[in-house]
Design a protein around this motif. Structure first.
Motif, PDB file in Angstrom:
ATOM      1  N   VAL A 154       0.835  -1.201   0.000  1.00  0.00           N
ATOM      2  CA  VAL A 154       0.000   0.000   0.000  1.00  0.00           C
ATOM      3  C   VAL A 154       0.873   1.255   0.000  1.00  0.00           C
ATOM      4  O   VAL A 154       0.637   2.225  -0.745  1.00  0.00           O
ATOM      5  N   LEU A 155       1.916   1.232   0.859  1.00  0.00           N
ATOM      6  CA  LEU A 155       2.812   2.388   0.936  1.00  0.00           C
ATOM      7  C   LEU A 155       3.555   2.600  -0.387  1.00  0.00           C
ATOM      8  O   LEU A 155       3.789   3.740  -0.823  1.00  0.00           O
ATOM      9  N   SER A 156       3.930   1.465  -1.012  1.00  0.00           N
ATOM     10  CA  SER A 156       4.623   1.565  -2.312  1.00  0.00           C
ATOM     11  C   SER A 156       3.720   2.211  -3.345  1.00  0.00           C
ATOM     12  O   SER A 156       4.132   3.118  -4.099  1.00  0.00           O
ATOM     13  N   TYR A 157       2.468   1.704  -3.391  1.00  0.00           N
ATOM     14  CA  TYR A 157       1.516   2.283  -4.333  1.00  0.00           C
ATOM     15  C   TYR A 157       1.277   3.758  -4.020  1.00  0.00           C
ATOM     16  O   TYR A 157       1.171   4.608  -4.920  1.00  0.00           O
ATOM     17  N   LEU A 158       1.228   4.067  -2.758  1.00  0.00           N
ATOM     18  CA  LEU A 158       0.989   5.456  -2.348  1.00  0.00           C
ATOM     19  C   LEU A 158       2.177   6.342  -2.744  1.00  0.00           C
ATOM     20  O   LEU A 158       2.001   7.468  -3.240  1.00  0.00           O
ATOM     21  N   SER A 159       3.392   5.827  -2.543  1.00  0.00           N
ATOM     22  CA  SER A 159       4.602   6.587  -2.912  1.00  0.00           C
ATOM     23  C   SER A 159       4.639   6.832  -4.413  1.00  0.00           C
ATOM     24  O   SER A 159       4.976   7.935  -4.892  1.00  0.00           O
ATOM     25  N   CYS A 160       4.308   5.781  -5.144  1.00  0.00           N
ATOM     26  CA  CYS A 160       4.279   5.911  -6.610  1.00  0.00           C
ATOM     27  C   CYS A 160       3.260   6.959  -7.035  1.00  0.00           C
ATOM     28  O   CYS A 160       3.511   7.787  -7.940  1.00  0.00           O
ATOM     29  N   ALA A 161       2.128   6.920  -6.404  1.00  0.00           N
ATOM     30  CA  ALA A 161       1.058   7.861  -6.752  1.00  0.00           C
ATOM     31  C   ALA A 161       1.490   9.284  -6.443  1.00  0.00           C
ATOM     32  O   ALA A 161       1.274  10.218  -7.246  1.00  0.00           O
ATOM     33  N   ILE A 162       2.095   9.483  -5.280  1.00  0.00           N
ATOM     34  CA  ILE A 162       2.540  10.831  -4.893  1.00  0.00           C
ATOM     35  C   ILE A 162       3.630  11.319  -5.846  1.00  0.00           C
ATOM     36  O   ILE A 162       3.635  12.477  -6.298  1.00  0.00           O
ATOM     37  N   THR A 163       4.579  10.421  -6.152  1.00  0.00           N
ATOM     38  CA  THR A 163       5.671  10.779  -7.080  1.00  0.00           C
ATOM     39  C   THR A 163       5.110  11.163  -8.436  1.00  0.00           C
ATOM     40  O   THR A 163       5.534  12.149  -9.070  1.00  0.00           O
ATOM     41  N   PHE A 164       4.143  10.378  -8.883  1.00  0.00           N
ATOM     42  CA  PHE A 164       3.523  10.637 -10.175  1.00  0.00           C
ATOM     43  C   PHE A 164       2.824  12.000 -10.175  1.00  0.00           C
ATOM     44  O   PHE A 164       2.937  12.783 -11.132  1.00  0.00           O
ATOM     45  N   ILE A 165       2.143  12.277  -9.095  1.00  0.00           N
ATOM     46  CA  ILE A 165       1.426  13.561  -8.993  1.00  0.00           C
ATOM     47  C   ILE A 165       2.425  14.722  -8.983  1.00  0.00           C
ATOM     48  O   ILE A 165       2.230  15.756  -9.643  1.00  0.00           O
ATOM     49  N   ILE A 166       3.527  14.566  -8.231  1.00  0.00           N
ATOM     50  CA  ILE A 166       4.546  15.638  -8.155  1.00  0.00           C
ATOM     51  C   ILE A 166       5.163  15.885  -9.530  1.00  0.00           C
ATOM     52  O   ILE A 166       5.384  17.034  -9.945  1.00  0.00           O
ATOM     53  N   LEU A 167       5.446  14.814 -10.251  1.00  0.00           N
ATOM     54  CA  LEU A 167       6.031  14.954 -11.593  1.00  0.00           C
ATOM     55  C   LEU A 167       5.090  15.710 -12.518  1.00  0.00           C
ATOM     56  O   LEU A 167       5.515  16.558 -13.315  1.00  0.00           O
ATOM     57  N   ILE A 168       3.846  15.374 -12.430  1.00  0.00           N
ATOM     58  CA  ILE A 168       2.870  16.047 -13.301  1.00  0.00           C
ATOM     59  C   ILE A 168       2.799  17.528 -12.966  1.00  0.00           C
ATOM     60  O   ILE A 168       2.789  18.391 -13.851  1.00  0.00           O
ATOM     61  N   ILE A 169       2.751  17.810 -11.649  1.00  0.00           N
ATOM     62  CA  ILE A 169       2.656  19.212 -11.236  1.00  0.00           C
ATOM     63  C   ILE A 169       3.912  19.984 -11.668  1.00  0.00           C
ATOM     64  O   ILE A 169       3.851  21.112 -12.156  1.00  0.00           O
ATOM     65  N   THR A 170       5.067  19.359 -11.487  1.00  0.00           N
ATOM     66  CA  THR A 170       6.337  20.018 -11.813  1.00  0.00           C
ATOM     67  C   THR A 170       6.435  20.266 -13.314  1.00  0.00           C
ATOM     68  O   THR A 170       6.887  21.318 -13.771  1.00  0.00           O
ATOM     69  N   LYS A 171       6.034  19.316 -14.084  1.00  0.00           N
ATOM     70  CA  LYS A 171       6.163  19.407 -15.529  1.00  0.00           C
ATOM     71  C   LYS A 171       5.190  20.406 -16.108  1.00  0.00           C
ATOM     72  O   LYS A 171       5.505  21.136 -17.059  1.00  0.00           O
ATOM     73  N   PHE A 172       4.026  20.450 -15.582  1.00  0.00           N
ATOM     74  CA  PHE A 172       3.018  21.340 -16.148  1.00  0.00           C
ATOM     75  C   PHE A 172       2.860  22.606 -15.301  1.00  0.00           C
ATOM     76  O   PHE A 172       2.004  23.396 -15.552  1.00  0.00           O
TER      77      PHE A 172
END
Length: 683
Positions: free
Chosen positions: A665-683
């Motif tokens: 669960v934590l792994s999935y959560l970390s991945c999700a947070i990382t993915f969200i941060i990347l999207i925010i940073t890129k756009f």
């Protein structure tokens, strides 16, 4: 709900009630029917025994000094049908009951059964013989034999065996030579009879109260010995001894009693015909009258010799099977070893005893004949029966007639003779009854006897109240009063009397209980079986079955309905008190209390049917059961969880699995947070 008419009143017909012989109770101490005063200070020892005590009696407005009373022991059965029969059908020249009833006796402070009789003012034949004997054959025949035969013929026509014919119980008028026969109601048949006057099958009974009712030939054997006594006078010289019965078995009663002395030819056939150990050829009324009328009769030789070759047992030789059987009984353990050998079978084969050979082979060789081996003692009992078909049931130190088991169990319980109780239990449980009912009992008597024994066998091994040895006592003694020590001063002979009596006792004492004797008396007199003849028995909760309180409640309900005694409030209070422990089976406190209140509310009404309705209504138990089942399921679930928590291995496995899941669960959560941060940073 159970209505009153729904009680199954299909109670078996039984002989336990006194309906045939209504017995009146006297209201005055020591006085029977306001007419006969029993003088307890004037005891008559010569007419007394363990069955009854004799006292002089004074009758109102009478100078008769020969009246006496027999006051019977409450704990032993009496010959009620004989007493009643002779009172209402008196026979000439025999002492018969004048009256009977139940009287409270001052000496014992107890109600007891009393019979009034009149002793003849003439002397006994024994006294007369000592002065004038010996007597001629003509005197014996004309003055003694024929008159007594005529009395016996009438007595036997009523189905009554006298059982106590001897010179001391026969009276003679010295003026007109009239004969009067003494009474036959002072105990069970033949209890007071000397073994000299008893036929062999009765003389060997032990204890002596176990002789049973006897048969007509019993009286004729005693009459024959009486004639022999009168013929020899002082020279008769036969005394009761330990070895007398054995000698009679060995050589025959006639030979032992005559001892080689000559008897007048005019009377010898009579004596040999009567003093005959063979029941089938013993003379009775018809043979005596034929002989008296000078008809030619053949007389069987009484010397009981089965062969020219004696059989050896226990280092002694025996000339016939009856003497062998008697001595095998006297040496019980050695008899067991003797039967294992084939000496007896070979002797029987050699002497052409084919009938006994077949029966013994089936008994002793079960593997060949496919019969069960059974108890070793039972095998000996059956073997002795084969060797001597006339004998009583022999078991170790007991020798008892089948129809005397009731007397023996009453005696054993009153005397606390546990060894006899054990022997009775074993005899009743053995499959030997039919072998002892074929000879001396009429078909009707045998059927009645087997019925009582069957019911006794059913009851004696059951431990519950209303069964056991107490129930057996009343099954085998239908006319015995209730023996409960709680009502010892009362003479209770019916369920109706018992209900009224114990209701009064319960009123007088709050600690009164319904004991095993009261319950057994009720059950026997109501003819109840294991299911109590109660058709709605199955409605009673299985959780309540086999409890004494339920058994007593059902018996009381049936008895109350049958005898129409509807208000027994004091007894109801006792039964409700007995039911209270059962209420603890109800888990819900409020429901248990409500049930308790319902029972208590019925006590003043004294209605056992209403009490039974409350117990039969199982709705509260069903609801309690469902709640209990649900609670048990919940408890089981909790217990399972607790068990798992206490299991370290399972806890480790579950923790490991839970950790993996948490990591995922934590792994999935970390991945999700990382993915969200990347999207925010890129756009």
């Amino acid at each position: 709900m159970l209505e009153e008419q729904e009680l199954n009143m299909n109670i078996q017909d039984n002989n336990h009630e006194y309906s045939k012989y209504p017995i009146k109770k006297s209201n005055i101490i020591d006085v029977l029917k306001e007419e006969y005063l029993i003088c307890c200070l004037e005891f008559i020892p010569e007419l007394s025994n363990i069955f009854c005590k004799a006292y002089k009696v004074k009758r109102n407005n009478s100078d008769n000094t020969n009246l006496y009373a027999l006051v019977y022991t409450k704990s032993l059965p009496l010959r009620l049908s004989v007493i009643d029969n002779l009172k209402h059908n008196p026979i000439n020249n025999i002492i018969s009951p004048i009256d009977y009833g139940i009287v409270k006796i001052s000496e014992t402070n107890m109600e007891q059964f009393v019979v009034i009789l009149e002793k003849p003012s003439i002397i006994s034949l024994d006294e007369y013989s000592k002065e004038h004997g010996p007597f001629s054959a003509e005197f014996i025949t004309d003055i003694i034999l024929i008159p007594i035969c005529q009395i016996l013929q009438v007595l036997h026509s009523f189905g009554i065996v006298h059982g106590n014919i001897n010179p001391k119980n026969i009276y003679i008028d010295t003026d007109n030579k009239k004969i009067v026969l003494g009474d036959c109601v002072n105990g069970n048949t033949g209890f007071a009879q000397n073994i000299i006057y008893e036929s062999l099958e009765r003389a060997e009974c032990n204890p002596m109260i176990t002789k049973g009712d006897g048969a007509e030939h019993t009286d004729y054997f005693a009459l024959g010995v009486t004639c022999l006594y009168l013929f020899f006078g002082h020279d008769f010289n036969v005394t009761e001894s330990d070895d007398l019965v054995n000698q009679r078995f060995m050589y025959g009663s006639y030979k032992i009693y005559t001892r080689g002395r000559s008897i007048a030819m005019s009377i010898r056939p009579l004596i040999k015909g009567l003093v005959n150990d063979d029941l089938e050829t013993r003379w009775q009324f018809q043979e005596i009258m034929d002989w008296y009328n000078r008809k030619q009769l053949s007389v069987v030789d009484n010397e009981d010799i089965d062969s020219n070759h004696n059989i050896m047992f226990n280092n002694n030789y025996y000339p016939n099977l009856r003497s062998l059987a008697y001595n095998m009984h006297q040496n019980w353990e050695k008899a067991k070893a003797f039967l294992k050998e084939e000496v007896l079978l070979k002797w029987l084969e050699m002497n052409s005893k084919s009938q006994q050979v077949v029966k013994l082979e089936k008994l002793l060789k079960p593997k060949i004949y496919g019969t069960g081996t059974g108890d070793k003692d039972e095998i000996i009992i059956k073997a002795l029966c084969i060797l001597d078909q006339y004998a009583p049931i022999r078991l170790q130190d007991c020798a008892v007639s089948l129809d005397a088991l009731g007397v023996l169990i009453a005696y054993a319980l009153s005397e606390k003779a546990n060894s006899y109780v054990d022997n009775i239990r074993r005899i009743i449980n053995m499959s030997i009854w039919n072998e002892f009912t074929e000879l001396d009992y009429t078909e009707e008597k045998a059927r009645e006897l087997l019925m009582h024994l069957s019911r006794a066998k059913y009851a004696i091994n059951k431990p519950g109240i209303g069964f056991g040895v107490e129930r057996c006592l009343y099954e085998l003694n239908p006319n015995l009063p209730c023996q409960s020590p709680l009502i010892a001063e009362e003479y209770i002979t019916s369920v109706y009397e018992l209900l009224l009596c114990i209701e009064k006792k319960a009123e007088q004492s709050s600690t009164f209980v319904i004991d095993r004797h009261i319950a057994a008396f009720l059950a026997a007199n109501l003819g109840m079986d294991q299911r109590l003849n109660y058709k709605d028995y199955n409605k009673v909760s299985k959780r309540f079955l086999d409890h004494d309180a339920i058994t007593i409640l059902i018996m009381m309900a049936i008895a109350q309905e049958k005898y129409k005694i509807y208000k027994l409030s004091n007894l109801s209070a006792i039964v409700v008190e007995m039911l209270l422990p059962l209420l603890e089976m109800v888990g819900n406190y409020k429901r248990r209390q409500a049930l308790h209140n319902n029972l208590n509310n019925q006590i003043p009404r004294g209605d056992f049917i209403k009490l039974l309705n409350i117990i039969i209504d199982t709705s509260y138990l069903e609801l309690d059961r469902k709640e209990m089942e649900l609670a048990e399921q919940q408890l089981a679930s909790i217990n399972e969880q607790i068990k798992e928590l206490h299991d370290e291995k399972q806890c480790y496995v579950k923790g490991y699995k839970l950790g993996l899941k948490l990591c995922a669960v934590l792994s999935y959560l970390s991945c999700a947070i990382t993915f969200i941060i990347l999207i925010i940073t890129k756009f």
